[in-house]
Scaffold this active site. Sequence first.
Site, mmCIF file in Angstrom:
data_model
loop_
_atom_site.group_PDB
_atom_site.id
_atom_site.type_symbol
_atom_site.label_atom_id
_atom_site.label_comp_id
_atom_site.label_asym_id
_atom_site.label_seq_id
_atom_site.Cartn_x
_atom_site.Cartn_y
_atom_site.Cartn_z
ATOM 1 N N ASN A 121 -16.153 59.786 17.661
ATOM 2 C CA ASN A 121 -15.932 60.465 16.377
ATOM 3 C C ASN A 121 -16.088 59.454 15.244
ATOM 4 O O ASN A 121 -15.185 58.653 15.003
ATOM 5 C CB ASN A 121 -14.540 61.092 16.338
ATOM 6 C CG ASN A 121 -14.275 61.811 15.015
ATOM 7 O OD1 ASN A 121 -15.135 61.866 14.150
ATOM 8 N ND2 ASN A 121 -13.088 62.364 14.866
ATOM 9 N N GLY B 214 -9.253 59.312 17.182
ATOM 10 C CA GLY B 214 -7.812 59.433 17.009
ATOM 11 C C GLY B 214 -7.241 60.553 17.864
ATOM 12 O O GLY B 214 -7.924 61.130 18.713
ATOM 13 N N ASP B 215 -5.974 60.883 17.609
ATOM 14 C CA ASP B 215 -5.284 61.891 18.410
ATOM 15 C C ASP B 215 -5.954 63.255 18.350
ATOM 16 O O ASP B 215 -6.038 63.965 19.354
ATOM 17 C CB ASP B 215 -3.826 62.007 17.949
ATOM 18 C CG ASP B 215 -3.004 60.779 18.330
ATOM 19 O OD1 ASP B 215 -3.272 60.199 19.402
ATOM 20 O OD2 ASP B 215 -2.123 60.389 17.550
ATOM 21 N N GLY B 216 -6.444 63.639 17.154
ATOM 22 C CA GLY B 216 -7.114 64.929 17.018
ATOM 23 C C GLY B 216 -8.373 65.023 17.863
ATOM 24 O O GLY B 216 -8.622 66.041 18.523
ATOM 25 N N THR C 115 -2.712 56.969 14.224
ATOM 26 C CA THR C 115 -1.480 56.813 15.006
ATOM 27 C C THR C 115 -1.748 56.525 16.478
ATOM 28 O O THR C 115 -1.056 55.742 17.099
ATOM 29 C CB THR C 115 -0.615 58.076 14.891
ATOM 30 O OG1 THR C 115 -1.431 59.223 15.186
ATOM 31 C CG2 THR C 115 -0.040 58.222 13.499
ATOM 32 N N GLU D 221 -20.638 65.304 15.136
ATOM 33 C CA GLU D 221 -21.091 65.519 13.758
ATOM 34 C C GLU D 221 -20.213 66.493 12.987
ATOM 35 O O GLU D 221 -20.325 66.598 11.770
ATOM 36 C CB GLU D 221 -22.533 66.049 13.778
ATOM 37 C CG GLU D 221 -23.520 65.050 14.395
ATOM 38 C CD GLU D 221 -24.902 65.649 14.569
ATOM 39 O OE1 GLU D 221 -25.118 66.805 14.141
ATOM 40 O OE2 GLU D 221 -25.775 64.971 15.153
ATOM 41 N N GLU E 66 -9.001 67.469 21.160
ATOM 42 C CA GLU E 66 -10.145 68.387 21.255
ATOM 43 C C GLU E 66 -10.889 68.207 22.578
ATOM 44 O O GLU E 66 -11.265 69.190 23.238
ATOM 45 C CB GLU E 66 -11.106 68.161 20.086
ATOM 46 C CG GLU E 66 -12.322 69.083 20.130
ATOM 47 C CD GLU E 66 -13.344 68.783 19.033
ATOM 48 O OE1 GLU E 66 -14.549 68.952 19.287
ATOM 49 O OE2 GLU E 66 -12.923 68.368 17.935
#
Length: 458
Positions: A95, A153-155, A197, A128, A159
């Site tokens: 990402n 990251g965490d997001g 985080t 993207e 996903e």
Amino acid sequence: GDSSVALEAQEEIIEMKDVFSVKLKRRRFAGQKSGGTLLGITIFKCMNKEENKLTDCAIHLNNLSEDHCQSWFRHLKEILNGFQNRPKSLKVFVNPSSHKREATHIYYEKVAPLFKLADIKTDVTVTEYEGHALSVLKECELQAFDGVVCVGGDGSVSEVAHGLLLRAQIDAGKDTDYVLKPVRAPVPLGVIPAGTTNVLAHTLYGIKHAVTAALHIVMGHIQAVDVCTFSTPSKLLRFGFSAMFGFGARTLALAEKHRWMPSSQRKDFAFIKTLADLKPEECELSFLPLQILQEDSHAKDSTVLYLGSKDEWQKIQGHFLNVSIMAIPCLCSMAPRGLAPNTRLNNGSMALIIVQNTSRTEFIKHLKRYTSVKNQFNFPFVETYTVREVKVQPRLKSGPDAMENVCLNAEGNYPWNIDGDLMKEASEVHVRVHPQLIDLYGVNTDDLESYQATCNCI
């Protein structure tokens, strides 16, 4: 060596379980890509340094005999190929928007060289848009890979984990709208921290360090982990590891509205603004306690544990500042023991942490305790439970006060913070824990050295 140099003999033992690569060592001229004078072989070993940090080191064995070196090389490769959990092929998602847009640099500069050294083939997708990894996972030939890796990251990790588990349900012919008993993810998931985080990375490795994460993947360290399903009464919202409702979700919702700000400024602004506008949510919580025979002797904080019958639901109604539901300890720089220190990676339970309405001063004291090593929940307004299922039913406000609730969307739904991702698709949410539903590359944090961290954000 040179017979004129007298060297004292030194003996060193190398365990093959610590070795991840062996190469023939040759001297080559600049620009020369093959051939060259044989010098010996080089063994690449994973070393455990201080504070859970892993690093790689090279051990050179000198021998000018082509036959000797080829023989050693073949035998060592055979041994390395015998380690079952070590991946040979990985699907990688990067990402580029994570944190300070450093994920691409982290992967190609720190991670990719280690994968190449370990002879791991990679197929890289640089995402993207939000949901890109999810759409790729639904279509790609997963059986061609030994694992999936997420750099972000965490997001981003959430996903990819959701995509892996959703794909598992599709392949098993299950109805993905409502999943009561999900099947396990088909391949392990690796987490390379490149976010703000990095809760999952801290929980798995005890440290935010890309090389450590990459070496856990290379070495095939696999840990089964519990996963939650978050559903409305009729629809699966997503798979995830942790969620917050109330303060934690409002803070994230406000931060998302200010994405034009730099990442760290945005999060600090949202935290301070939400704290300044602190208000409770009125809702009803129903939960199914985990059946246990005795109290967890390892729990350092007081935890309310029930001995009730299998389907004895408990209900609490009131005004709550924050509700946390977590299937993993959720270590991070702010919380060295975790946001939910009384749960584990794979003990089949969730921690339900309820913060009742209180003054802003007392709430800040509670938040500050997370930076310590004990007594986060030793307040009269904080309750903790060990549970299997939770239902959260907010009471929608009516009248003039409803207009002030800026976090509600047009459908009257409340925001949820699920693994650092904002969800605004539902008001009533049913959370279930599913034991050891996914394998993650990493180790059990109970086995790690004491994780030290400091934080000055509160």
